[in-house]
Design an enzyme around this catalytic site. Sequence first.
Site, PDB file in Angstrom:
ATOM      1  N   SER A  76       0.840  -1.193   0.000  1.00  0.00           N
ATOM      2  CA  SER A  76       0.000   0.000   0.000  1.00  0.00           C
ATOM      3  C   SER A  76       0.870   1.235   0.000  1.00  0.00           C
ATOM      4  CB  SER A  76      -0.890  -0.014   1.251  1.00  0.00           C
ATOM      5  OG  SER A  76      -1.463   1.256   1.493  1.00  0.00           O
ATOM      6  N   TYR A 107      -1.398  -1.171  11.103  1.00  0.00           N
ATOM      7  CA  TYR A 107      -1.517  -1.592   9.705  1.00  0.00           C
ATOM      8  C   TYR A 107      -0.429  -0.944   8.860  1.00  0.00           C
ATOM      9  CZ  TYR A 107      -3.413  -2.053   4.968  1.00  0.00           C
ATOM     10  OH  TYR A 107      -3.560  -2.319   3.640  1.00  0.00           O
TER      11      TYR A 107
END
Length: 253
Positions: free
Chosen positions: A138, A151
């Site tokens: 990401s 995360y």
Amino acid sequence: MKLEQQTFLITGASAGIGQALALALAQQGARVYAWGRNAASLRALAASHANIQTQVVDLTQLAQLRLAVNTLLASTSIDCLINNAGIQHAKQLQDETYGLQDIVDEVSVNLIAPTELTRLLLPHLHSRPQARVLMISSGLALLPKAESAVYCATKAAIHSLSEGLQLQLKGSKVTVTECILPLVDTRMTAGRGSGKITPGQVADEIISELRRPARPILYVGKTRLLPILLRFAPFVVRRLLQTPIAGPHSQSQ
């Protein structure tokens, strides 16, 4: 890569990006082994195309993961591993509803499981004429946002792991590509953000990448701008990401 001659293993295939990838690859003629935790979703996925076989695998259970790998390799060969599964909790660390088990689950699924799965498969991948490992990452690996600190930390670790593996595997027949994604319209991002791309769009870009010689990083969608923005206008990205947002408890991709 001639996809119709390749066999893929995809994690997190119960929904979202993993499911879209499994179906798109199968439609291209590839054989796909799709792992996930939702048995009903996996049954529906397997029924959607003859080239897809599914199995319920809980990546937080390492003994189960090792057994699944051994069982799989006893009956087939894998040419490409796609470490896609991920969990995100859109909560701050001091949130009373965000506990130790939430942290353990995020780190287990997002970092430990792909690391261990890659380690277990590497001896086999070295035996294949052309093997690839794709790490689904990401833009948050490069710059964290206000929410979901754990995360973001796991994705930063995947970024570093990918670079480290590329160094370790240099000169071998196994290549590693980190796929850096923008905001994708999945259950994980429900109710948060705008300008999302679809899982199908992600699958299309990854399949196009698989047909090319391997590269260290694939920037998907808007993340192509990240290297430029982080170099010349990092304050713009920080302003966008470091404003707290309200969001639901999020689950896997």
